[in-house]
Write an enzyme that holds these catalytic residues in place. Structure first.
Site, PDB file in Angstrom:
ATOM      1  N   ARG A 150       0.816  -1.216   0.000  1.00 44.08           N
ATOM      2  CA  ARG A 150       0.000   0.000   0.000  1.00 44.08           C
ATOM      3  C   ARG A 150       0.847   1.262   0.000  1.00 44.08           C
ATOM      4  O   ARG A 150       0.561   2.216  -0.726  1.00 44.08           O
ATOM      5  CB  ARG A 150      -0.935  -0.021   1.220  1.00 44.08           C
ATOM      6  CG  ARG A 150      -2.063  -1.028   1.086  1.00 44.08           C
ATOM      7  CD  ARG A 150      -2.847  -1.199   2.366  1.00 44.08           C
ATOM      8  NE  ARG A 150      -2.040  -1.776   3.430  1.00 44.08           N
ATOM      9  CZ  ARG A 150      -2.528  -2.294   4.552  1.00 44.08           C
ATOM     10  NH1 ARG A 150      -3.827  -2.305   4.738  1.00 44.08           N
ATOM     11  NH2 ARG A 150      -1.739  -2.799   5.469  1.00 44.08           N
ATOM     12  N   ILE A 151       1.917   1.289   0.805  1.00 46.44           N
ATOM     13  CA  ILE A 151       2.760   2.491   0.855  1.00 46.44           C
ATOM     14  C   ILE A 151       3.589   2.598  -0.409  1.00 46.44           C
ATOM     15  O   ILE A 151       3.763   3.697  -0.961  1.00 46.44           O
ATOM     16  CB  ILE A 151       3.655   2.463   2.111  1.00 46.44           C
ATOM     17  CG1 ILE A 151       2.786   2.478   3.374  1.00 46.44           C
ATOM     18  CG2 ILE A 151       4.615   3.647   2.114  1.00 46.44           C
ATOM     19  CD1 ILE A 151       3.560   2.312   4.662  1.00 46.44           C
ATOM     20  N   ARG A 231      11.370   0.066   7.278  1.00 45.85           N
ATOM     21  CA  ARG A 231      11.756  -0.599   8.519  1.00 45.85           C
ATOM     22  C   ARG A 231      13.277  -0.657   8.608  1.00 45.85           C
ATOM     23  O   ARG A 231      13.960  -0.883   7.605  1.00 45.85           O
ATOM     24  CB  ARG A 231      11.185  -2.021   8.576  1.00 45.85           C
ATOM     25  CG  ARG A 231       9.681  -2.084   8.858  1.00 45.85           C
ATOM     26  CD  ARG A 231       9.379  -1.724  10.300  1.00 45.85           C
ATOM     27  NE  ARG A 231       7.954  -1.797  10.604  1.00 45.85           N
ATOM     28  CZ  ARG A 231       7.128  -0.776  10.569  1.00 45.85           C
ATOM     29  NH1 ARG A 231       7.576   0.418  10.204  1.00 45.85           N
ATOM     30  NH2 ARG A 231       5.857  -0.920  10.898  1.00 45.85           N
ATOM     31  N   GLU A 260      16.544   1.061  17.441  1.00 45.40           N
ATOM     32  CA  GLU A 260      15.997   2.380  17.758  1.00 45.40           C
ATOM     33  C   GLU A 260      15.651   2.447  19.238  1.00 45.40           C
ATOM     34  O   GLU A 260      15.264   1.435  19.827  1.00 45.40           O
ATOM     35  CB  GLU A 260      14.748   2.643  16.912  1.00 45.40           C
ATOM     36  CG  GLU A 260      15.022   2.688  15.417  1.00 45.40           C
ATOM     37  CD  GLU A 260      13.784   3.010  14.584  1.00 45.40           C
ATOM     38  OE1 GLU A 260      12.700   3.251  15.182  1.00 45.40           O
ATOM     39  OE2 GLU A 260      13.889   3.018  13.346  1.00 45.40           O
ATOM     40  N   HIS A 278      12.814   8.420  12.631  1.00 41.27           N
ATOM     41  CA  HIS A 278      11.601   7.613  12.424  1.00 41.27           C
ATOM     42  C   HIS A 278      10.343   8.493  12.464  1.00 41.27           C
ATOM     43  O   HIS A 278       9.460   8.338  13.308  1.00 41.27           O
ATOM     44  CB  HIS A 278      11.498   6.501  13.470  1.00 41.27           C
ATOM     45  CG  HIS A 278      10.625   5.355  13.010  1.00 41.27           C
ATOM     46  ND1 HIS A 278      10.789   4.070  13.453  1.00 41.27           N
ATOM     47  CD2 HIS A 278       9.588   5.304  12.148  1.00 41.27           C
ATOM     48  CE1 HIS A 278       9.895   3.271  12.885  1.00 41.27           C
ATOM     49  NE2 HIS A 278       9.152   4.009  12.086  1.00 41.27           N
TER      50      HIS A 278
END
Length: 532
Positions: A150-151, A231, A260, A278
């Site tokens: 989708r992205i 990611r 992270e 992020h």
């Protein structure tokens, strides 16, 4: 009792409005562990963002908990297996940030192409060096999209407006679908060799971790600029730093990291690397969408509805609007089956026939399984744990479909083989009465019916003879139980008959046994089809 929804972190006002009218909304600081555990004792649902940890201890502290909702995409702070084991639904907001994430990738690509960040930093430091920060145009360049989810699709659509040539690597999409998007599918090596810009849009899985490492970076087109706003860990950060140092890669836009929070990376040493902490989902709109989406999911879950965004429900996903009305039908058929059978079946077949069978009806098997065990186990039965309850008891549940229309436009049948060799079946449909959808039983164990599947249903099987209806009516009348509806079905005069009654209140086991004895019934049972 009004269900309690516990809000453990800040939520958008619009999301709170969704919940305020139907639920007791309470607030707690999710980072205060003792306060959280204490508040969970009364919670039917809890909504968190990223700071609150819902682990096995938290789930155990919430005996009434039905749903955990994460107002975001990731679920790193939710122990999904622990929730699943307790039958607790876990939902998130998988599409809330897709526009924001796609726009972040575009922003990083443009910033890297035009050296925006380093030029800004230099100017603020008193340096006016236009020639040092000469960039490149995007128009006419080849943009490689790694992952057309989708992205990835949103990113590709936006880059198309810049006049780029789009290629993509995604082994799970059909070439025809890519062509509709104006994208040519290629292998990963070809994408690496041809692309002037590469943007990664993949989930983090064992197969994708380290997808682009030293080997892959050795074959890229010289000067390529690489963006990762998906990611951390998909690109080997040290290998990318080495490729930038050697001049093989012309720059990078990085929003995510292998570990992270990240405040130290070999990539931070380069002026031609734009690094952000992020920020893919960090927009007001994405945060509002996430809160609103999970609030709606919580409302559905606490109302006993199917929740499309539940991550630990088999047959999850969007339920077709034509299929949705059959969910309560399938669940009620499961309840009736267990009542009529009087025991757990060895195997169950959920049969869906009629026009509806052309749709994805897998969720109806799940709903029927939920109904099968509703009166069998003490724990709450949900869409989450129903398949596990069946597996634990060795009950195989299968689904069959047939688009042929016989007596009803759409028909669902639950048919099962019992350990003693008997076969039991119940069937029903959904009919429209005015503006109301009515769930109806159409058959119980071979006996035809036309009775609304609601309230408390009583079933008596007996030898057809005069006076039976009057006797049952007297028993129930003397007990103060009102009969709302009744039907008698028989296969032949003087043969076996089935009486089905709808009553307003539950009937205790002793009364049911005595009524059955009075008419010489060979079987008597009750099914509670009232809404939970």
């Amino acid at each position: 009792m009004t269900p309690v929804v516990l809000i453990a972190e800040e939520l958008a006002p619009a999301a709170l409005d969704v919940l305020a009218h139907d639920f007791d909304v309470r607030h707690v600081d999710g980072t205060d562990r003792p306060a959280l555990l204490a508040a969970l004792a009364d919670a039917d649902a809890v909504i968190v963002r990223s700071a609150t940890k819902i682990d096995a201890e938290a789930v155990a502290a919430a005996p009434r908990l039905k749903v955990v909702a994460r107002a975001g995409v990731g679920l790193d702070n939710v122990e999904v297996p622990a929730a699943t084991a307790r039958g607790v639904m876990v939902v998130n907001a998988p599409t809330s940030n897709i526009v924001s994430a796609a726009e972040q990738a575009v922003a990083l690509l443009l910033a890297v192409a035009r050296n925006t960040a380093s030029a800004s930093a230099a100017l603020k430091n008193g340096e006016w060096k236009r020639s040092k920060y000469t960039g490149v145009e995007v128009q006419g360049k080849t943009v490689g999209v790694v992952g057309l989810g989708r992205i990835g699709v949103l990113f590709a659509q936006r880059m198309a407006a810049f006049g780029t040539r789009l290629i993509a690597y995604d082994p799970y999409i059909q070439p025809a679908r890519a062509a509709q998007l104006g994208v040519r599918l290629v292998g990963l090596d070809e994408l690496l060799r041809e692309s002037d810009f590469i943007s990664i849009h993949l989930p983090k899985t064992p197969e994708t971790v380290g997808l682009i490492g030293e080997k892959e970076l050795s074959i890229v087109k010289p000067g390529v600029r690489i963006v990762n706003a998906a990611r951390g860990g998909l690109i080997d950060e040290q290998a990318l730093a080495d490729a930038i140092a050697e001049g093989r890669v012309g720059g990078a836009g990085i929003d995510v990291y292998g570990k992270e929070p990240c405040t130290s990376s070999p990539l931070f040493a380069f002026d031609n690397v734009v690094a952000t902490p992020h920020l893919g989902a960090s927009t007001n709109e994405a945060q509002d969408k996430a809160g609103l989406a999970v609030a709606k999911s919580v409302k559905l879950a606490l109302q006993g509805e199917f929740v499309p965004d539940a991550v630990n429900v088999q047959a999850g996903g969007v339920v077709d609007e034509d299929v949705r009305p059959l969910l309560p039908l399938a669940e009620k058929l499961g309840r009736v089956f267990t009542a009529v059978a009087g025991q757990v079946a060895a195997s169950i077949s959920v049969e869906v026939s009629g026009a509806i069978a052309s749709h994805d009806v897998a969720v109806l098997k799940l709903a029927a399984t939920k109904g099968l065990f509703a009166s069998v186990v003490e724990e709450q039965v949900t869409y989450v744990n129903a398949p596990h309850l069946a597996a634990d008891r060795g009950v195989e549940v299968t689904l069959t479909t047939d688009e042929a229309v016989v007596d009803h436009a759409n028909l669902v049948t639950v048919r099962g083989a019992l350990p003693d060799g008997r076969t039991v079946s119940v069937a029903g449909t959904v009919v429209i009465t005015g503006t109301r959808e009515v769930v109806r039983l159409t058959e119980v164990d071979g006996y035809p019916l036309e009775l609304a599947a609601e309230g408390i249903l009583l079933f008596f099987r007996y030898a057809d003879k005069p006076g039976v209806v009057g006797t049952i009516g007297t028993f129930l009348g003397e007990a103060g139980l009102n009969i709302a509806a009744m039907q008698v079905a028989r296969q032949e005069a003087g043969g076996q008959a089935l009486m089905t009654l709808t009553v307003d209140e539950a009937v205790d086991a002793e009364l049911l046994t005595n009524a059955a004895a009075a008419i010489g019934a060979t079987a008597a049972s009750a099914a509670d089809l009232r809404d939970e």
